[in-house]
Design a protein around this motif. Sequence first.
Motif, mmCIF file in Angstrom:
data_model
loop_
_atom_site.group_PDB
_atom_site.id
_atom_site.type_symbol
_atom_site.label_atom_id
_atom_site.label_comp_id
_atom_site.label_asym_id
_atom_site.label_seq_id
_atom_site.Cartn_x
_atom_site.Cartn_y
_atom_site.Cartn_z
ATOM 1 N N UNK A 67 0.843 -1.196 0.000
ATOM 2 C CA UNK A 67 0.000 0.000 0.000
ATOM 3 C C UNK A 67 0.877 1.244 0.000
ATOM 4 N N UNK A 195 -5.250 16.239 1.478
ATOM 5 C CA UNK A 195 -4.984 16.233 2.926
ATOM 6 C C UNK A 195 -4.355 17.546 3.380
ATOM 7 N N UNK A 199 -5.786 20.016 6.249
ATOM 8 C CA UNK A 199 -4.967 20.455 7.383
ATOM 9 C C UNK A 199 -4.851 21.976 7.415
ATOM 10 N N UNK A 203 -6.303 24.383 10.358
ATOM 11 C CA UNK A 203 -5.433 25.254 11.160
ATOM 12 C C UNK A 203 -5.861 26.708 11.054
ATOM 13 N N UNK A 224 -11.823 19.835 14.756
ATOM 14 C CA UNK A 224 -11.390 21.088 14.129
ATOM 15 C C UNK A 224 -12.611 21.939 13.780
ATOM 16 N N UNK B 106 5.784 21.001 8.100
ATOM 17 C CA UNK B 106 4.462 21.274 8.684
ATOM 18 C C UNK B 106 4.601 22.028 10.018
ATOM 19 N N UNK B 109 4.963 25.632 9.417
ATOM 20 C CA UNK B 109 3.656 26.200 9.050
ATOM 21 C C UNK B 109 2.804 26.416 10.294
ATOM 22 N N UNK B 110 2.787 25.418 11.157
ATOM 23 C CA UNK B 110 1.980 25.527 12.373
ATOM 24 C C UNK B 110 2.548 26.595 13.312
ATOM 25 N N UNK B 209 8.099 21.091 -1.443
ATOM 26 C CA UNK B 209 6.771 20.578 -1.796
ATOM 27 C C UNK B 209 5.703 21.134 -0.856
ATOM 28 N N UNK B 316 -7.086 17.952 17.872
ATOM 29 C CA UNK B 316 -7.420 18.320 16.496
ATOM 30 C C UNK B 316 -6.585 19.501 16.051
ATOM 31 N N UNK B 317 -6.425 19.605 14.728
ATOM 32 C CA UNK B 317 -5.738 20.758 14.154
ATOM 33 C C UNK B 317 -6.685 21.952 14.255
ATOM 34 N N UNK B 498 2.890 6.076 7.767
ATOM 35 C CA UNK B 498 2.396 6.620 6.497
ATOM 36 C C UNK B 498 1.150 5.867 6.052
ATOM 37 N N UNK B 499 1.154 4.553 6.232
ATOM 38 C CA UNK B 499 0.023 3.740 5.819
ATOM 39 C C UNK B 499 -1.172 3.854 6.748
ATOM 40 N N UNK B 500 -0.906 4.045 8.043
ATOM 41 C CA UNK B 500 -2.039 4.122 8.972
ATOM 42 C C UNK B 500 -2.656 5.512 8.963
ATOM 43 N N UNK B 502 -2.362 8.941 6.229
ATOM 44 C CA UNK B 502 -1.673 9.677 5.180
ATOM 45 C C UNK B 502 -1.061 10.933 5.788
ATOM 46 N N UNK B 503 -0.095 11.488 5.091
ATOM 47 C CA UNK B 503 0.714 12.557 5.685
ATOM 48 C C UNK B 503 -0.113 13.768 6.108
ATOM 49 N N UNK B 504 -1.288 13.913 5.570
ATOM 50 C CA UNK B 504 -2.115 15.055 5.929
ATOM 51 C C UNK B 504 -2.527 15.062 7.385
ATOM 52 N N UNK B 506 -1.455 15.354 10.416
ATOM 53 C CA UNK B 506 -0.179 15.783 10.977
ATOM 54 C C UNK B 506 -0.041 15.400 12.446
#
Lengths: 318, 537
Positions: A67, A195, A199, A203, A224, B106, B109-110, B209, B316-317, B498-500, B502-504, B506
Amino acid sequence: MTTWRRRTVWLAALLLLWTLGACGSPTATTITTATPITLYTCVNDTTIQPVIQKFEAHAGAKVDLFRAPTGQLNARVASDVRSGGLKADVIWACDPLTMQDYVAQGLVGGWTPQTDIPETVRTPDYVGVAFLYMVALTRKSAPAPAAWTELSRAGKVAVPDPNVAASALGALGYFGPDFYADLKDKGAVQVSTPDDVATGVAQGIYDAGMTIANSAYAVQKSGSPVTVSWPKPGAVAIYGPIALSKTTTNSGPAQDFVSYVASRDGQTIVGSSGSYPTLPDVAGPTKPEDAPTVNPDWQSLASQKATLLSDYAKIFGG
Amino acid sequence: MRSGLARSAIALLLACITAVVVVPMLVLLRTSWVEGRGRLAEVITDPDFGSAVANSFGLSVAVTGLAVPVGVAIALALRDPRLPGRDFWRAAVLLPVLVPDFVLAYSWLRAYARAGLSSDAFGFAWPQVQGPVGVTVIVASQAVPLVYLVTVVGLSTRAEPATERAGRASGARPVTVLRTITLPLLGPAIATAAVLIFVLTLGTFAVPQVIGAPAGFSTITTRIYADLALGSDPQSFVDAITLAVLLMVITLIVVTPADRLLGGRLSLSRTSARDSDWGTASRRPRILVPIALALYLIFTCGLPLLALVSAAFTRAVGVAPTPGNWTLDNFLAVLTPRTGEALGRSLLLAVAAGSILLVLGGCTAALSRTRSGRAVSVLVALTLVLPGSVLAIGLLIGYGRWLADTVLIILLAYLGKLWALAHRPVAAAVDRLATAGLQAARASGANLPTALATVVLPLLRPALIAAWALCFLTALHEVTMSSLLYGPGTETLAVVVLNSADLGRIGVAAALSVLVTVVVVVPGGALWMLGRRSRHA
């Protein structure tokens, strides 16, 4: 270095290499009754793990999973093709364009299971088994758009990159470059993935954005301060198709897996594990009643992809 | 070195360089040429390619110009044993190394973007964080620890405190001593750091990116990523490979002359025995030094890492990180049996990669005056600049038939990607080794291995520890290569996370970073404390 010290170092090095080798060994829980099916997918773990567990219990076969996000999945498939052929027995992609490319290369297709899934998300080569919906996400403090044309009224808008996310490409195909040019004129920015949009809006970096429903509801559910809306004419539907490898040497169990995912039982698991099933009367994640949805013309989108991305690059830069 | 040991070292180097660098690069070159030569002109003349090359170069120059002086200045400032809280500053400077690139991006950014931590706490936001300026500052802040480490190694192996003390005693001002003695002696170390940072920045991906995209700032690596994302279309895939090959060519054009120029001109021979006593300055350290350090670290590490920790512990964000919103859910998402297995695997891989690379980097450095050694050092710079995903593709095409889904192919990827990180700090230290001690040991009857172990290794210890730590930490949270190369039962920690999620998401990624930091810092800190106690006993 004395002899015993040298021996100790060598022994430690050998032990380390042996342990590393053992890391790749199957665990004690491995089912070894039949050749495992190899599945390649970009579907998230939340959905794919329960589906695999139920199938293994149902069929007594084992599924070896790879995956990864779409980019890595494509790279893996392309590398396989150049090193002895596709190693997957089944591919479950996240958008039709990716699967169409695989069909065009002769990697997958030629068989689909008996299923009640509508013809609109099926071809002779693959069948759509899950939906992604591109929806609007706004800050609580910003007005939620009733129509996509009102999105920029919310304030600073973020859109995902169609060069990176197939769902964003689907939206670009449906709305067309002019829609994005208008957003850009009103101060919209492009980020990488849906995503990232979710995010960023959560924020407060952006006031609103286009993202997939799974991400939008995930940030809303976590607490959020955001609102999810399905603006008119509708949330853009992107279906994730599943297909059989043309070079599989394990076609029986692989067909069983595809059939299972497309069956009512499989669709029920898909729906209860965070993805939107394509079988119409199967319950799925949060979706407002009578929420409007629209479907891009995937066939024409496939042929226009290069032109669309080129036009888009003139708007948001490459 | 003309003994059997030298021949063995050369044979080992050649075998390894062929396996982890030459084969994947040839595979990429072949793919690009056979499948993409018809489109080469199209790829090169694309205006977007031109702007991406210009952006990549501009970024590399700017980051090198920022990070090298700052890193060297910090290393020199922390040299003074009487600086208040020196041990704390030394550890704090290295903190960015513990956090994966994309998570750090990230975090910034935060910390600084609109509605970020600085905005909530002080009413101050930094809109330019999303754009070329932000990308430059963040990448430079990530590069500073590396420059600092290489400079510290240089100070411990190359500087000559006795000469500096003599200069001061003769009436020279500190600035004069710095300009005429310290910096010239540190020249090779600084040059090493500059080349390394330039190459690393050319190949950097995560920050451009995440941070550059909203401003339309693209680099060669972000264009490669975009082509890979559309890689189900064979043309896009080959375009990505072609871009990667062009990136290697650009690196070759830059690194080869730089190495020849800097390696030759800056080499110096040691004039005194090793002397670690910096003596005492005439004045107490100025209060300005700790204040400047504190301000720098608060800006580049403090607020971003505070944002990271708050993200890990907040439910939460976008909600305030107040006690009512604190949760351990992000950690519970990370702390699963599957994650435990993956963590063990990642630790083993990182230890193996660090240890093997130490040998390979040391051999490359030892042979740096030979033609084969120089060729190896340029080759490993090429794999350092290659995006991880492209190097992984080269390995998959090269070895996929036999090694696909094994932990060994992941290890090969780490060795190929991180070799330069192991080699360059050691090379910066090795060319000033006094040969007199080695010759004396040999004359006293010690064989070469014994002489090396008892005379050379102690002198190189700081460089070796720095190189090992860099490789270990980088391998521990590497994700782009392992996410492409793993298979059933060979997931690394970063892949599982990453699999559990996705990068979003955070929060989960932040929890992973905190976990990795704890896993590294706690045992590392304990060992350091034990070491200190044993030294003072």
